[in-house]
Design a protein around this motif. Structure first.
Motif: not given
Length: 491
Positions: A188-192, A211-215, A259-275
């Motif tokens: 499986e390939l699952d994503a949270y 976080v994805a768990v990749a089989g 490993n039978n399964q490996n974790p993948y992680i992503w972290a980010g930020g999206a920014f918009e400034v209209s001031a």
């Protein structure tokens, strides 16, 4: 013949009877769109061949797509949406005159409801659009932007200020109910995923994580694009290292997953400034990593950042400028990959001809340049409106490679010749640039004539891609061209 007509009449009666019964209990709403267009494209992949150089292109095709979205609405709190799609070229598949092979795809199927006594919380379960956060100038996420069978929950935490999106999706389940042996397989390939959009006057920020768990035994040959087979990449190209793309399940080989399964992680930020309106700023920062606790050659991690600005104070045009940078491969493939892992990208500023992003005439619409592993700059004159009902867009983008030539050459020779592709993945000695002019004329409120044109030019390294591909590209002047013209209709 009479029996056949009778059977068809009976089937039609059952269908319309079912719809009538549904309407008695629910409200049925339909929306949809259609597009028909001719596409002239010369020198795909700069060679006029597929990316491995084994097939020759047809320069002209006529594409047709029809999508229908049907909502079965029980009340304001509960509905089910079914979306179907037919898409192919004239003369092929569904649109073959003599012996059509109909292909209707279900591309949306989800139940959506609001939580009782808390109607601001919305729950969606089923095949749905899932787009990880991205600032508006760059269209959509480079990590995931596509359909996903998922459970998502949206809720306001602070009214009009802080929101919540949380979800779980199963992207791949290769063996479904039973694994192929009595030993449990990671197939499986699952994503949270989680996003927390923050909105205050003049500023919007959306921190997010996935976080994805990749089989190890999942089938990663699925495409990262819904386009035809010769375009785009597989998940094996975009998610794992070059060594693992070949040796993921081969014990003792370089890139094997212990490993039978490996974790993948992503972290980010999206920014918009209209001031500072009418000047607006956009930015994104993303880090991704996977298989970090496995063999060194199996690891993959990297960064991607982008930054843009636009001026909206002119009625006739919106000038935009933008830049991006993504980490690239170092000299060794045995220490893993230094490019950010991703799965389904629809990232692209200015509707650029180089990237698979916001093109209205979507099939065969671009050069499929990978933003990951490269960096670039560009500018766009967007929303040019000098004549009533007519709008234009003019965009130029320059992209330079950030990958070691040695790493790409080593991957092609020792692992998989299709893992990297000339013109899509660039070495630090290579560049591509693209120019597109797009035009849209509104014939009626919901019917438009659209023309999208593009030109791309590149410079490629023979010691990496070989004499055959590079010389073929040079014989074409290292140029590629596209002119697409057609009609779009929405209802």
């Amino acid at each position: 013949m009479k029996k056949r007509l009778g059977a068809l009449a009976l089937a039609a009666g059952m269908v319309f009877g079912a719809v009538g019964a549904a309407q008695a209990a629910t409200e049925v709403k339909m929306t949809g769109d259609a597009r028909v267009y001719g596409n002239f494209f010369e020198n795909r992949n700069y060679t006029g061949w597929n990316k491995t150089g084994t097939k020759t292109e047809d320069t002209f095709e006529i594409w047709e797509r029809f999508r229908l979205r049907t909502d079965f609405v029980a009340n304001e709190a509960v509905k089910f949406r079914l979306g179907v799609k037919v898409e192919d070229t004239w003369g092929y598949g569904t649109f073959t005159a003599a012996n059509p092979s109909a292909a209707i795809q279900v591309d949306l199927a989800y139940l959506q409801f609001k939580v009782p006594n808390c109607t601001d919380i919305e729950v969606t379960a089923g095949l749905q659009d899932v787009n990880l956060p991205q600032s508006g100038l760059f269209y959509n996420s480079p990590v995931w932007s596509d359909k996903m069978a998922a459970l998502t929950i949206k809720a306001p935490l602070i009214d009009k200020t802080l929101g919540l999106l949380v979800g779980f999706g199963r992207l791949i389940d290769t063996n479904r109910t039973f694994d192929t042996t009595t030993t449990q397989k990671g197939d499986e390939l699952d994503a949270y995923f989680l996003a927390l959009p923050v909105t205050v006057e003049g500023f919007k920020a959306t921190p997010w994580a996935m976080v994805a768990v990749a089989g190890r035994d999942a089938n990663y040959t699925y495409k990262d694009t819904t386009d035809v087979a010769e375009w785009g990449n597989t998940f094996a190209n975009t998610l794992v290292s070059s060594a693992s793309a070949k040796n993921l399940t081969t014990p003792g080989a370089v890139g094997y997953w212990k490993n039978n399964q490996n974790p993948y992680i992503w972290a980010g930020g999206a920014f918009e400034v209209s001031a500072l309106d009418p000047v607006k700023f956009y930015a994104d920062v993303i880090y991704g990593a996977g298989a970090m606790n496995d063999h060194k050659a199996a690891k993959r991690e990297g960064w991607m950042v982008d930054l843009g600005a636009e001026y909206t104070g002119i009625d006739a045009v919106t000038p935009q400028v933008f830049a991006f940078w993504s980490s690239g491969e170092d000299k060794s493939t045995r220490n893993g990959s230094e490019r950010m892992p991703y799965m389904r990208s629809q990232w692209g500023p200015g509707n650029s001809f180089l990237f698979d992003s916001s093109q209205e005439l979507g099939k065969g619409s671009n050069m499929y340049t990978d933003p990951v592993g490269n960096y670039g700059i560009g500018a766009s004159l967007n929303n040019i409106s000098l004549i009533e009902k007519l709008t234009n867009r003019l965009t130029f983008v320059y992209v330079h490679g950030n990958n070691s030539p040695r790493a790409i050459r080593d991957a092609r020779v020792n692992y998989n010749s299709a893992y990297f592709a000339m013109g899509k993945d660039l070495t630090s000695n290579e560049y591509v640039m693209g120019l597109n002019l797009d035009t849209k004329y509104m014939i009626y409120e919901n019917l438009a004539a659209v023309m999208e044109t593009g030109w791309a030019h590149g410079q490629f390294q023979q010691s990496v891609w070989g004499h055959r591909l590079v010389s073929q590209s040079e014989s074409n002047g290292n140029n590629a061209w596209k002119v697409a013209f057609g009609l779009t209709y929405k209802f």
